[in-house]
Design a protein around this motif. Structure first.
Motif, PDB file in Angstrom:
ATOM      1  N   LYS A  71      -5.946   5.991   3.673  1.00 11.81           N
ATOM      2  CA  LYS A  71      -6.073   4.528   4.351  1.00 11.81           C
ATOM      3  C   LYS A  71      -7.341   3.968   4.093  1.00 11.81           C
ATOM      4  O   LYS A  71      -8.450   4.524   3.916  1.00 11.81           O
ATOM      5  N   GLY A  97      -2.423   0.724   4.398  1.00 13.35           N
ATOM      6  CA  GLY A  97      -1.982   1.974   4.150  1.00 13.35           C
ATOM      7  C   GLY A  97      -1.783   2.563   5.410  1.00 13.35           C
ATOM      8  O   GLY A  97      -1.092   3.862   5.753  1.00 13.35           O
ATOM      9  N   ALA A  98      -1.969   1.770   6.646  1.00 11.99           N
ATOM     10  CA  ALA A  98      -1.538   2.405   8.045  1.00 11.99           C
ATOM     11  C   ALA A  98      -0.326   2.119   8.458  1.00 11.99           C
ATOM     12  O   ALA A  98       0.112   0.911   8.174  1.00 11.99           O
ATOM     13  N   ARG A 109     -12.706   3.521   1.951  1.00  7.53           N
ATOM     14  CA  ARG A 109     -11.786   4.601   2.188  1.00  7.53           C
ATOM     15  C   ARG A 109     -12.123   5.570   3.231  1.00  7.53           C
ATOM     16  O   ARG A 109     -13.235   5.961   3.417  1.00  7.53           O
ATOM     17  N   GLU A 110     -11.029   5.857   4.147  1.00 12.24           N
ATOM     18  CA  GLU A 110     -11.188   6.797   5.131  1.00 12.24           C
ATOM     19  C   GLU A 110     -11.565   8.187   4.594  1.00 12.24           C
ATOM     20  O   GLU A 110     -10.806   8.639   3.731  1.00 12.24           O
ATOM     21  N   ILE A 169      -6.457  -2.586   8.179  1.00  8.64           N
ATOM     22  CA  ILE A 169      -6.434  -1.343   7.687  1.00  8.64           C
ATOM     23  C   ILE A 169      -5.323  -1.302   6.761  1.00  8.64           C
ATOM     24  O   ILE A 169      -4.226  -1.571   7.025  1.00  8.64           O
ATOM     25  N   SER A 180       2.941   1.588   3.876  1.00  5.23           N
ATOM     26  CA  SER A 180       1.780   1.016   3.286  1.00  5.23           C
ATOM     27  C   SER A 180       1.301  -0.412   3.886  1.00  5.23           C
ATOM     28  O   SER A 180       0.451  -1.341   3.286  1.00  5.23           O
TER      29      SER A 180
END
Length: 224
Positions: free
Chosen positions: A181, A198-199, A175-176, A196, A210
């Motif tokens: 994301k 969720g970007a 998780r970022e 990635i 998403s």
């Protein structure tokens, strides 16, 4: 032997046996021998990988993820166009070999150590470039964040592999930090996919927020 003596002897034996069990219950159990630590799953991505237009078609991207010379506790690599590109404009990837953290950067870095939680990562507008043609959207949105580096933390519970992935595929999610994301790794002995989740790919109407941006999707290649 008289019955009274037999009864006394039997009673004494049972009492002694009961005391020995009581003493054993009071004594702490010996410590269990530690089990050998298994290598973290992130080492599954170690090696050389190649992305092609088709399984046997033209090569588009190269990726070598190997222990870094200056930081051997990390695997480092960069997405490199197979037909040549600017080394200073490649996506840099770093994976801590303890499996806890990962890092994406839009330029070469000298120290992958995560920044303290209270100290934000240095900000820098990403260049508009097509250095990685097949994954231009990924580079342009790296990853919809105007940062020079994006840090990730491992999520213990991994998602299921993509539909159609081989049975021996392992999924690792990061998780970022400070965002929702995810950096997702899907790896098997002969295949690696980095994306990635969720970007947003674009701001066009109807584009789902998403959506997954694929950074790399290729097979294992030999290292020189």
């Amino acid at each position: 032997m008289p019955r009274s003596l037999i009864a006394f002897t039997l009673g004494a034996s049972l009492l002694a046996l009961g005391c020995s069990h009581a003493d054993a219950a009071k004594r702490p159990a010996p410590p269990a021998s530690p089990s050998p630590a298994a290598p973290d799953e992130i080492d599954r991505v170690r090696g050389c990988w190649i992305q092609k237009v088709e399984p046997d078609g033209r090569a588009t991207l190269l990726l070598r993820l190997l222990p870094d010379r200056e930081h051997p506790q990390w695997l480092s690599g960069q997405l490199q166009r197979a037909d040549g590109d600017d080394p200073d404009r490649r996506v840099q990837l770093w994976f801590a070999r303890d499996g806890r953290t990962a890092l994406l950067a839009s330029r070469p870095i000298t120290d992958p150590t995560p920044a303290p939680a209270s100290k934000p990562a240095p900000m820098r507008q990403l260049p508009h470039t097509k250095a990685i043609k097949p994954n231009a959207d990924a580079m342009a949105s790296l990853i919809a964040n105007p940062q020079a580096r994006i840090e990730y933390e491992r999520i213990p519970a991994a998602a299921s592999p993509t539909l159609g992935a081989s049975m021996d595929t392992h999924t690792l999610d990061y998780r970022e930090r400070g965002a929702s994301k995810h950096l997702r790794i899907e790896v098997s002995p002969e295949h690696l996919k980095l994306s990635i989740v969720g970007a947003a790919l674009s701001h066009k109407p109807g584009t789902p927020n998403s959506a997954a941006v694929v950074l790399f999707d290729g097979g294992r290649d030999g290292c020189d």
